[in-house]
Design a protein around this motif. Structure first.
Motif, short mmCIF file in Angstrom:
data_model
loop_
_atom_site.label_atom_id
_atom_site.label_comp_id
_atom_site.label_asym_id
_atom_site.label_seq_id
_atom_site.Cartn_x
_atom_site.Cartn_y
_atom_site.Cartn_z
N LEU A 9 42.55 32.41 40.08
CA LEU A 9 41.25 32.81 39.56
C LEU A 9 41.43 34.16 38.89
CD1 LEU A 9 38.14 32.61 39.32
CD2 LEU A 9 38.02 33.61 41.62
N VAL A 10 41.11 34.24 37.60
CA VAL A 10 41.26 35.48 36.85
C VAL A 10 39.87 35.94 36.42
CG1 VAL A 10 42.39 36.62 34.90
CG2 VAL A 10 43.47 34.61 35.97
N ASP A 11 39.39 37.02 37.04
CA ASP A 11 38.05 37.52 36.76
C ASP A 11 37.95 38.97 37.20
OD1 ASP A 11 35.21 37.89 36.55
OD2 ASP A 11 34.95 35.72 36.83
N SER A 13 35.05 40.59 37.54
CA SER A 13 33.77 40.83 38.21
C SER A 13 33.90 40.52 39.70
CB SER A 13 32.67 39.95 37.61
OG SER A 13 31.53 39.94 38.44
N ARG A 14 33.78 41.56 40.52
CA ARG A 14 33.88 41.37 41.97
C ARG A 14 32.84 40.37 42.47
NH1 ARG A 14 34.79 46.55 44.93
NH2 ARG A 14 36.91 45.88 44.68
N MET A 15 31.64 40.44 41.93
CA MET A 15 30.58 39.54 42.35
C MET A 15 30.92 38.08 41.99
SD MET A 15 26.47 39.78 41.71
CE MET A 15 26.46 39.24 40.02
N ASP A 16 31.41 37.84 40.78
CA ASP A 16 31.78 36.48 40.38
C ASP A 16 32.96 35.95 41.19
OD1 ASP A 16 29.71 36.44 38.58
OD2 ASP A 16 30.97 36.66 36.80
N VAL A 17 33.92 36.82 41.50
CA VAL A 17 35.05 36.42 42.33
C VAL A 17 34.55 35.98 43.70
CG1 VAL A 17 37.10 37.27 43.57
CG2 VAL A 17 36.83 37.76 41.13
N GLU A 18 33.71 36.79 44.33
CA GLU A 18 33.19 36.44 45.66
C GLU A 18 32.37 35.16 45.63
OE1 GLU A 18 34.07 37.63 48.61
OE2 GLU A 18 35.46 38.87 47.46
N LEU A 19 31.56 35.00 44.60
CA LEU A 19 30.76 33.79 44.46
C LEU A 19 31.65 32.56 44.33
CD1 LEU A 19 27.81 32.81 44.20
CD2 LEU A 19 28.02 33.14 41.74
N LEU A 21 34.87 32.29 45.27
CA LEU A 21 35.60 32.09 46.53
C LEU A 21 34.71 31.46 47.59
CD1 LEU A 21 37.66 35.42 46.78
CD2 LEU A 21 38.49 33.13 46.16
N ASP A 22 33.46 31.92 47.68
CA ASP A 22 32.51 31.32 48.64
C ASP A 22 32.29 29.84 48.33
OD1 ASP A 22 32.22 33.70 50.01
OD2 ASP A 22 30.29 34.22 49.10
N ASP A 128 28.42 23.02 42.61
CA ASP A 128 28.58 21.81 41.82
C ASP A 128 29.80 21.91 40.89
OD1 ASP A 128 27.75 19.20 40.97
OD2 ASP A 128 26.97 20.13 39.14
N VAL A 129 29.94 23.05 40.23
CA VAL A 129 31.09 23.26 39.34
C VAL A 129 32.40 23.18 40.12
CG1 VAL A 129 32.31 25.01 37.95
CG2 VAL A 129 29.90 24.53 37.53
N VAL A 130 32.46 23.83 41.26
CA VAL A 130 33.67 23.83 42.08
C VAL A 130 34.00 22.41 42.55
CG1 VAL A 130 34.59 24.57 44.32
CG2 VAL A 130 33.62 26.25 42.74
N ARG A 131 33.00 21.67 42.97
CA ARG A 131 33.24 20.28 43.39
C ARG A 131 33.83 19.46 42.25
NH1 ARG A 131 27.91 20.76 45.65
NH2 ARG A 131 28.08 21.11 47.88
N GLN A 132 33.27 19.64 41.06
CA GLN A 132 33.74 18.87 39.92
C GLN A 132 35.14 19.32 39.47
OE1 GLN A 132 30.83 17.91 36.91
NE2 GLN A 132 29.20 18.27 38.38
N VAL A 133 35.40 20.61 39.49
CA VAL A 133 36.73 21.11 39.14
C VAL A 133 37.74 20.56 40.13
CG1 VAL A 133 38.19 23.19 39.17
CG2 VAL A 133 36.03 23.20 37.90
#
Length: 156
Positions: A9-11, A13-19, A21-22, A128-133
Motif C-alpha cells: 500500500l503506497v499512500d 495520508s496517514r488517515m487513508d492508510v489507517e482506513l 488497513l482497518d 466494499d472496495v477491499v472485498r472486491q480487490v
C-alpha cells in the motif's frame, strides 16, 4: 496466488492508510499489508534496496495499491519506474486515489496501471472496495508468468 498474499500500500495520508488497513483487517485474513508512505519508499521496497533488501522480511508484493497524489515522487513516477523495470513490469498495480480527473486516469493507464479505483468516502465503501480487490486481484486473477532472464528468451 500463494495462500498468504502480500500487498504494498503506497499512500502518504496517514488517515487513508489507517482506513485501508482497518478495511483489510475486517475483510481479509489472507493478506499481509506492507505500507510505503511515499514514492521513494515504495521504489526502495519494490527494488529491494536499503532497509528493504531482505526479501524474506520484505517480500515482493503480489499487488500494489498506489495513491497518485503524493509530495516528492508521485504515484505516476512510481508507476512509470515500476512498469519499465523488467523484473517488476508484470506486477499488478491498482491505482487507489481520490482523483476523479480524466487526465489522471488516462495517464495512469498509459503508464501501465492495471486498474483505477476512486477512494470511497465512507468506511462501508472502503470495505466494499477491499472485498472486491481481494476477490478479483488476489483470488480470481491468474497472475502472469514470471519474466525469464535467460538465453531462450533471446532466441524466440
Amino acid at each position: 496466488m500463494p495462500d498468504l498474499s502480500h500487498i504494498l500500500l503506497v499512500d502518504d495520508s496517514r488517515m487513508d492508510v489507517e482506513l485501508t488497513l482497518d478495511a483489510f483487517r475486517e475483510t481479509s485474513q489472507t493478506s499481509t499489508i506492507h505500507v510505503a508512505h511515499n514514492g521513494q519508499e515504495a521504489l526502495e521496497y519494490l527494488f529491494g534496496q536499503g532497509h528493504y533488501a531482505d526479501r524474506h522480511t520484505h517480500p515482493l508484493p503480489d499487488l500494489v495499491l498506489l495513491d497518485l497524489k503524493m509530495p516528492g515522487l508521485d504515484g505516476f513516477e512510481v508507476l512509470r519506474r515500476l512498469k519499465t523495470a523488467p523484473i517488476l513490469k508484470r506486477l499488478p498495480v491498482v491505482v487507489l486515489t481520490s482523483s476523479r480527473e480524466e487526465g489522471d486516469r488516462a495517464l495512469s493507464y498509459d503508464l501501465g496501471a492495471n486498474s483505477y479505483l476512486v477512494k470511497p468516502v465512507s468506511f462501508e465503501g472502503f470495505l466494499d472496495v477491499v472485498r472486491q480487490v481481494d476477490a478479483y486481484w488476489l483470488t480470481l486473477n491468474v497472475e502472469p508468468p514470471q519474466e525469464r532472464h535467460d538465453n531462450r528468451k533471446a532466441r524466440q
